[in-house]
Design a protein around this motif. Structure first.
Motif, PDB file in Angstrom:
ATOM      1  N   THR A   1       0.237 -26.547  33.507  1.00 31.79           N
ATOM      2  CA  THR A   1       0.639 -27.810  32.904  1.00 31.79           C
ATOM      3  C   THR A   1       1.753 -28.464  33.708  1.00 31.79           C
ATOM      4  O   THR A   1       1.742 -29.665  33.975  1.00 31.79           O
ATOM      5  CB  THR A   1       1.161 -27.553  31.469  1.00 31.79           C
TER       6      THR A   1
ATOM      7  N   SER B   1       0.468 -28.518  37.996  1.00 27.37           N
ATOM      8  CA  SER B   1      -0.866 -28.814  38.495  1.00 27.37           C
ATOM      9  C   SER B   1      -1.574 -29.938  37.750  1.00 27.37           C
ATOM     10  O   SER B   1      -2.377 -30.657  38.334  1.00 27.37           O
ATOM     11  CB  SER B   1      -1.676 -27.525  38.456  1.00 27.37           C
ATOM     12  N   THR B   2      -1.279 -30.103  36.473  1.00 26.77           N
ATOM     13  CA  THR B   2      -2.037 -31.133  35.755  1.00 26.77           C
ATOM     14  C   THR B   2      -1.168 -32.239  35.159  1.00 26.77           C
ATOM     15  O   THR B   2      -1.068 -33.326  35.717  1.00 26.77           O
ATOM     16  CB  THR B   2      -2.879 -30.492  34.641  1.00 26.77           C
ATOM     17  N   SER B   3      -0.481 -31.950  34.067  1.00 25.11           N
ATOM     18  CA  SER B   3       0.146 -33.028  33.314  1.00 25.11           C
ATOM     19  C   SER B   3       1.417 -33.575  33.947  1.00 25.11           C
ATOM     20  O   SER B   3       1.570 -34.785  34.117  1.00 25.11           O
ATOM     21  CB  SER B   3       0.477 -32.546  31.900  1.00 25.11           C
TER      22      SER B   3
ATOM     23  N   PRO C   1      -3.242 -26.852  43.302  1.00 23.98           N
ATOM     24  CA  PRO C   1      -4.522 -26.784  42.584  1.00 23.98           C
ATOM     25  C   PRO C   1      -4.469 -25.673  41.535  1.00 23.98           C
ATOM     26  O   PRO C   1      -3.820 -24.654  41.737  1.00 23.98           O
ATOM     27  CB  PRO C   1      -5.527 -26.454  43.690  1.00 23.98           C
ATOM     28  N   SER C   2      -5.160 -25.892  40.426  1.00 21.03           N
ATOM     29  CA  SER C   2      -5.085 -24.909  39.350  1.00 21.03           C
ATOM     30  C   SER C   2      -6.181 -23.858  39.457  1.00 21.03           C
ATOM     31  O   SER C   2      -6.172 -22.878  38.743  1.00 21.03           O
ATOM     32  CB  SER C   2      -5.180 -25.597  38.000  1.00 21.03           C
TER      33      SER C   2
ATOM     34  N   LYS D   1       1.617 -32.948  39.969  1.00 24.18           N
ATOM     35  CA  LYS D   1       0.330 -32.487  40.509  1.00 24.18           C
ATOM     36  C   LYS D   1       0.545 -32.025  41.941  1.00 24.18           C
ATOM     37  O   LYS D   1       0.324 -32.768  42.887  1.00 24.18           O
ATOM     38  CB  LYS D   1      -0.705 -33.604  40.437  1.00 24.18           C
TER      39      LYS D   1
END
Lengths: 319, 574
Positions: free
Chosen positions: A154, A157-159, A165-166, A162
């Motif tokens: 979170t 990598s995503t929210s 990579p996850s 970034k």
């Protein structure tokens, strides 16, 4: 003397490994289901099942199968996978490498960080840095690894950010380390899971050592504080910490299924889960004995650290 | 601040401490402003009981304060004060003085030498951090020299040993060599011989004495042992609860003490000759007829220790006693070994009813193992232990409740032998519970009786060990052993963790209890000076064998074995 001692430990390790191999073999015998049936499926005719059983030597006496298997281990022949039909060694080679890389990277981060943070925490006993380090390590130790992993995904990598990579997505046939950036999150997660234990153990043993007579004596001798810590205190604190590190390494070697699953990492943990589901007996046996060997090796290394930091063990008669 | 100021006739003092005040970080004052000076070549003994602040004072001289302590006032100057107040120096300057100008010899060398470093390297390290000499070769030479000065082998192979490969006495001499390596002006010696055998102690004391004299080192000798003070010190300062209450030359303090505390302390010191009375009860010397209670607790004044002039009487009295009473306890051919190591090697002796026997031995002689075997706490021995003629089973588990009741054991450390979570009444009541005696109220009454016997009384019943002093705890432990009225009390080094004055009161108590109850007693100790104060007979144990056994008087005045003679020759006395 020291060589003799290590030789003795090695000998004991080999005996333990043999015992483990027997347990593994018996355990796979007890797995429900028939490997031949598992390979050929429900529609197989009895004649084909018989033929396959003959081919896989399933009809031989148990002890003979055990000896065949163990003999194969010595020459690197791990048998053939029931699921894919290919040699087990080929199938697992990449998985093992991937797992070793992850384990190596995680320990390269966590061991020095754990020892250094633990030492400073002990030196600053009761001060803010100590409170932060102990509080932080306690919280981390209390969190399951998937929570740490998801939190990192979170965050990094995503929210929120970034950056990494996850998931690990190396094309088949290419090594995982060809894409270093993909290794960051799994490594970080593992390191965060393992480090708190090392920090807490290092802090505890270090506090004990700092209170000991010989540390006080070193200070009263006029030894500079840096030398007091590095030459007198830290070596004594290491032996118990090495045991904790060994347990953590062994845990990592056993395949961190949850983390491999989370990051789609092609390690041995997921391979083992797959093999059990598929009744792939040869793969289960090979992985189990491999993990057992890893446990033994890391514990041997920890014992070695213990022997090296404690001359009493080295110089007293071996009993 | 009742510090006696001694007029200084010497030109410069090696160290002078003025008005030292140390408090805990929570504010309780440990040292109330003490002052003393050390002269080159002379040794000042700082004497006091545990908690008097003597170690704190010694470490303060080096600018070192243990965890939780802080300096609140006072100054320490070296060599007439050219460097100013040592306590105000920055850390790095203080460090160059520590181990160089002023060095420290710790109490327990087994804990204070780095177990993972070769001894030569540990001495060399001191020299290196203080830049002694110009090159490593010169320092190595000094290591060899200083090892020879403390009377140790100085070969390369010896220097490559680790501390655990040395005996306690050798470790302590390495500690002294380390402190002496840089030729300090001042040495602080913190109970350097506590825990050493008398023979080793004698050697270490001699080493210290010689070094101080030959190299004009000033010594601060911290100790609780007044007999050692007489041997080693030129001056004595007596500490009580953070104050120096008396200060003067050794002769003056030991032989004409002015402060009541010093007199009390001196009175409590057991002496080999039994001239002093330790506590209320007279010492057992040839001049006093011995009161040995008969089996029923009636004092039997017919048995006395032999006097030199009526030695003829001895066989008669002994014969009478042997006819009257069979031995309470008989040990025959007791042996025990761990692996190939023989801890006990054929022990034979007997103990009469109402008799007290001292089992004397140095560390490692097997004295505790022997007493544990008798009590059944060790069950892997061979040979026989008979109680009133009946052979006992080997372990406590196999012995009957009655047999267990009859032999009771008091352990060395009252700090670990009482469960800290139980009240004294609960702890003392355990043996009664185990023996299944009466109901709760009966047991409580018996516990109260036992506590009265050991002079603690009912007010201690519901306290926990944490609220008690060491001496009080040991009394509670004795009460626990007495509550079931045992026939034999085994006391394993029960006074060695206690201060001399407390030791005196415990000895006093045991003697009184013995004559009140008529029980037998096995008193295990390493301190031969206690002999006349506690026991009628004396057994000397060496390497798992009894080498000397006889009446206390006989053994002390006419020791048969070379080992006993050596022990007696090395006991510090004054």
């Amino acid at each position: 003397m020291i060589a003799k001692m290590i030789f003795r430990r090695l000998l004991v390790s080999v005996v333990i490994l043999f015992a483990a191999s027997m347990l593994v073999f018996v355990a796979t015998l007890l797995l429900p289901g028939d490997p031949a049936q598992a390979i050929l499926g429900q529609q197989a005719t009895p004649a084909r099942l018989d033929a396959l059983r003959e081919q896989m030597s399933l009809n031989d006496p148990v002890w003979q199968r055990y000896l065949n298997w163990i003999g194969g281990l010595f020459v690197g022949d791990l048998g053939y996978s029931a699921a894919t039909g290919g040699p087990v060694s080929e199938l697992l080679g990449e998985r093992i490498q991937a797992s070793l890389v992850l384990m190596g990277l995680a320990s390269l981060v966590s061991i020095p960080v754990g020892i250094i943070v633990g030492t400073f925490s002990a030196l600053r006993r009761g001060r803010p840095l100590d409170h932060v380090a102990t509080g932080f390590s306690l919280v981390l130790a209390a969190l399951p690894e998937f929570v740490v992993g998801i939190a990192l995904i979170t965050l990094l990598s995503t929210s929120v950010l970034k950056i990494f990579p996850s998931v690990t997505m190396a094309p088949p046939g290419e090594a995982v380390w060809a894409y270093p950036i993909q290794l960051v999150l799994p490594t970080l997660t593992l390191a965060l899971v393992v480090t708190p234990y090392i920090v807490r153990m290092m802090r505890a043993t270090m506090l004990e050592v700092l209170d000991s007579g010989f540390v006080e004596m070193a200070r009263l001798k006029g030894v500079p504080e840096r030398d007091v810590i590095l030459k007198h205190a830290v070596p004594h604190a290491l032996a118990p910490v090495a045991q904790v590190i060994a347990i953590q390494l062994a845990w990592m070697a056993g395949g961190v299924v949850v983390i491999e699953f989370l990051f789609r990492y092609p390690g041995i943990g997921s391979a083992l889960v797959d093999a059990v589901t598929n009744r792939d007996v040869q793969v289960v046996q090979a992985l189990s004995i491999l993990i057992a060997a890893a446990y033994i090796v890391v514990n041997l290394l920890a014992d070695l650290v213990g022997i090296l930091t404690n001359p009493k063990l080295r110089t007293e008669a071996v009993r | 601040m009742s510090t006696t100021v001694i007029e200084q006739h010497k030109t410069t003092s090696a160290l002078s401490a003025t008005g030292l005040r140390v408090s805990t970080v929570t504010g309780a004052e440990i040292l109330h402003g003490i002052s003393f000076t050390l002269q080159p070549g002379r040794i000042l003994a700082l004497v006091g009981e545990s908690g008097s602040g003597k170690t704190t004072a010694g470490l303060a001289c080096m600018g070192h304060f243990r965890q939780g302590l802080e300096l609140t006032g006072g100054s320490v100057t070296l060599n007439g004060g050219e460097q100013g107040n040592l306590l105000e120096l920055p850390e790095h300057q203080l460090r160059t003085l520590r181990g160089g100008e002023i060095s420290y010899v710790p109490q327990d060398p087994a804990l204070s030498l780095n177990p993972a470093m070769r001894i030569g390297e540990q001495i060399l390290e001191t020299l290196r951090v203080h830049h002694f000499g110009d090159a490593t070769a010169e320092r190595l030479e000094r290591v060899a020299e200083v090892l020879a000065e403390v009377g140790l082998d100085n070969s390369r192979s010896y220097q490559r040993r680790y501390p655990h490969q040395l005996s306690g006495g050798q470790q302590q001499r390495v500690g002294i060599a380390m402190a002496f390596a840089c030729r300090p002006a001042v040495m602080v010696l913190d109970e350097p011989t506590t825990g050493l055998d008398v023979t080793t102690q004698a050697v270490v004391l001699e080493t210290i004495d010689q070094l101080a004299e030959r190299h004009q080192v000033a010594g601060l000798y911290i100790t609780h042992d007044l007999a050692v003070v007489a041997t080693v010190a030129d001056e004595v300062a007596v500490m009580l609860a953070g104050d120096i209450v008396e200060h003067g030359s050794t002769d003056q303090v030991l032989f004409s003490p002015s402060h009541p505390y010093t007199r009390r302390l001196l009175r409590a010191v057991p002496d080999l000759a039994g001239k002093r009375r330790v506590g209320e009860v007279e010492a057992i010397t040839g001049e006093h007829p011995l009161v040995v209670p008969g089996p029923l607790g009636i004092p039997d004044t017919t048995t006395a220790t032999p006097r030199a002039d009526d030695a003829k009487l001895l066989p008669a009295t002994v014969a009478v006693r042997e006819q009257e009473s069979a031995p309470l306890l008989q040990v025959r051919g007791l042996a025990l070994s761990y692996g190939g190591h023989k801890v006990l090697n054929g022990i034979d002796f007997e103990l009469m009813e109402g008799e007290s026997i001292m089992l004397l031995g140095e560390s490692g002689s097997g004295k505790t193992t022997l007493s544990r075997c008798m009590a059944g706490l060790n069950d892997n021995y061979t040979g026989a232990v008979e109680l009133s003629g009946a052979e006992l089973a080997t372990g406590t588990r196999k012995r009957s409740a009655g047999d267990r009741r009859r032999i009771q054991y008091v352990f060395q450390s009252p700090f670990s032998s009482l469960n800290p979570r139980r009240t004294i009444a609960e702890s003392v009541g355990v043996p009664l519970q185990m023996a299944g005696v009466g109901n709760r109220r009966d047991r409580r009454a018996k516990v109260l009786e036992a506590l009265d016997q050991v002079r603690l009384g009912g007010s201690y019943m519901d306290r926990r060990p944490g609220e008690l002093s060491g001496g009080e705890r040991q009394r509670a432990a004795i009460a626990r052993a007495l509550v079931n009225a045992p026939s034999l009390l085994v006391c394993d080094e029960i006074t060695s963790a206690l201060d001399v004055s407390v030791q005196a009161s415990i000895l006093d108590l045991l003697r009184t209890l013995q004559s009140e109850t008529g029980m037998s007693m096995l008193f295990v100790t390493h301190n031969i000076a206690l002999a006349r104060h506690i026991s009628q007979r004396l057994a000397v144990l060496q390497k798992g064998r009894i080498v000397d056994l006889g009446t206390t008087e006989d053994v002390l005045t006419n020791p048969q074995h070379g080992y006993t003679q050596e022990l007696l020759a090395n006991v510090p006395t004054f």
